[in-house]
Write a protein that holds these residues in place. Structure first.
Motif, PDB file in Angstrom:
ATOM      1  N   ARG A  13       0.829  -1.180   0.000  1.00 46.40           N
ATOM      2  CA  ARG A  13       0.000   0.000   0.000  1.00 46.40           C
ATOM      3  C   ARG A  13       0.874   1.245   0.000  1.00 46.40           C
ATOM      4  NH1 ARG A  13      -4.024  -1.316   4.916  1.00 46.40           N
ATOM      5  NH2 ARG A  13      -2.070  -0.941   6.005  1.00 46.40           N
ATOM      6  N   ILE A 136      -8.440  -2.941  -3.724  1.00 44.34           N
ATOM      7  CA  ILE A 136      -9.331  -2.355  -2.734  1.00 44.34           C
ATOM      8  C   ILE A 136      -9.965  -3.477  -1.916  1.00 44.34           C
ATOM      9  CG2 ILE A 136     -11.288  -0.810  -2.339  1.00 44.34           C
ATOM     10  CD1 ILE A 136      -8.960   0.539  -3.748  1.00 44.34           C
ATOM     11  N   LEU A 147     -15.132   5.979   1.566  1.00 42.90           N
ATOM     12  CA  LEU A 147     -13.792   5.570   1.974  1.00 42.90           C
ATOM     13  C   LEU A 147     -13.483   4.251   1.290  1.00 42.90           C
ATOM     14  CD1 LEU A 147     -14.444   7.710   4.158  1.00 42.90           C
ATOM     15  CD2 LEU A 147     -13.227   6.285   5.796  1.00 42.90           C
ATOM     16  N   TYR A 149     -10.773   1.359   1.231  1.00 41.72           N
ATOM     17  CA  TYR A 149      -9.676   0.824   2.027  1.00 41.72           C
ATOM     18  C   TYR A 149      -8.768  -0.044   1.158  1.00 41.72           C
ATOM     19  CZ  TYR A 149     -12.044   2.414   6.219  1.00 41.72           C
ATOM     20  OH  TYR A 149     -12.638   3.193   7.187  1.00 41.72           O
ATOM     21  N   PRO A 173      -5.143   1.362   9.194  1.00 45.98           N
ATOM     22  CA  PRO A 173      -5.986   1.486   7.997  1.00 45.98           C
ATOM     23  C   PRO A 173      -5.466   2.569   7.061  1.00 45.98           C
ATOM     24  CG  PRO A 173      -7.075   2.471   9.905  1.00 45.98           C
ATOM     25  CD  PRO A 173      -5.850   1.763  10.417  1.00 45.98           C
ATOM     26  N   PHE A 175      -6.571   4.395   3.401  1.00 47.37           N
ATOM     27  CA  PHE A 175      -7.761   4.480   2.553  1.00 47.37           C
ATOM     28  C   PHE A 175      -7.746   5.758   1.723  1.00 47.37           C
ATOM     29  CE2 PHE A 175      -8.618   5.803   6.919  1.00 47.37           C
ATOM     30  CZ  PHE A 175      -9.007   7.128   6.746  1.00 47.37           C
ATOM     31  N   HIS A 177     -10.118   8.816   0.324  1.00 46.57           N
ATOM     32  CA  HIS A 177     -11.269   9.557   0.848  1.00 46.57           C
ATOM     33  C   HIS A 177     -11.860  10.355  -0.302  1.00 46.57           C
ATOM     34  CE1 HIS A 177     -13.144  13.021   3.078  1.00 46.57           C
ATOM     35  NE2 HIS A 177     -13.591  12.026   3.807  1.00 46.57           N
TER      36      HIS A 177
END
Length: 212
Positions: A13, A136, A147, A149, A173, A175, A177
Motif C-alpha cells: 500500500r 481495494i 472511503l 480501504y 488502515p 484508505f 477519501h
C-alpha cells in the motif's frame, strides 16, 4: 507501502505516481481534491480506537497483576502509565502514516477516474497512477464521503509467527477519501455506488417495503 502499476499484482500500500494511466471514455470523473492529513488522522484514529479500545485494558491488567501478591497503590500508578504509553504508541503509529514517503501520494491534490477495470488517481494530464479494483479491500459510505480501504501488503518471507501476528493485529488502515461534493452530478454518484456494489465492495442496497 507502495501502489502497484495497473495490470501488475498488487503487493503493497501507499506509493508514488506512475506513467499516465488511460481511463475509459465512459469513466466517472471527479473534481480535483486534496485529502487533508488531519482528516485522515481523525478518521483513522476513530476507527482504530472504536475497534481496539479494549486492547488498552491489557497493559492496565498487566500493571495491576503484581497487586494480587503485594498490595500497593504503586501498582495502580504503573497500570495507568503502561496504558497511557500503549495509547500514545498506537496513536503515533496511526499519525505516522501521514509522514511516510510512500503515503504522500494519498495526500496530493488530484482527481479520480473510475471505470469497471480500474481507479485512476490523476494529478495532471501526464502524472497519474492506476489501481485495479482488486487492490481495494472494501468500501464505506459515510454521510459525506466514500472511503476505499486498500489491501495490506503480504508479510515478508520468513517473518516469525509472533511478528506476523503483531503486523496483522496492529495494522493501520490506509484508505482513499472521496467526498460526495467532488462528484460532478448526482448521476455520477449513483453510477459510482453501483460500481462499488458490482465489485462487492459495498453491500447490496436494502429495498424497504412501502408503508401500509
Amino acid at each position: 507501502m507502495t501502489y502497484q502499476p495497473v495490470n501488475q499484482p498488487p503487493n503493497q500500500r501507499g506509493g508514488g505516481y506512475r506513467q499516465q494511466q488511460p481511463a475509459s471514455p465512459l469513466a466517472i470523473r471527479t473534481k480535483k481534491y486534496q485529502f487533508d492529513t488531519n482528516t485522515y488522522t481523525r478518521l483513522a484514529m476513530g476507527q482504530v480506537w472504536r475497534q481496539e479500545w479494549w486492547y488498552a485494558l491489557v497493559p492496565f491488567a498487566l500493571g495491576l497483576l503484581p497487586a494480587l501478591f503485594i498490595h500497593s497503590w504503586w501498582w495502580l500508578a504503573l497500570a495507568v502509565v503502561l496504558t497511557i504509553l500503549y495509547v500514545l504508541l498506537r496513536s503515533a503509529q496511526v499519525t505516522g502514516v501521514t509522514q511516510m514517503e510512500q503515503s504522500k501520494p494519498l495526500f496530493e491534490r488530484m482527481s479520480y477516474e473510475m471505470d469497471p477495470k480500474q481507479l485512476v488517481l490523476r494529478q495532471s494530464d501526464t502524472k497519474a497512477m492506476g489501481l485495479t479494483w482488486d487492490t481495494i479491500a472494501r468500501a464505506r459510505r459515510d454521510p459525506d464521503a466514500y472511503l476505499l480501504y486498500l489491501k495490506p501488503g503480504p508479510a515478508p518471507a520468513g517473518l516469525a509467527p509472533w511478528r506476523l501476528w503483531l503486523a496483522r493485529t496492529f495494522d493501520v488502515p490506509v484508505f482513499l477519501h472521496l467526498p460526495l461534493r467532488i462528484f460532478n452530478s448526482p448521476n455520477d454518484l449513483k453510477l459510482f455506488e453501483s460500481l462499488l456494489r458490482r465489485k462487492n465492495l459495498l453491500p447490496e442496497a436494502t429495498v424497504k417495503a412501502p408503508a401500509a
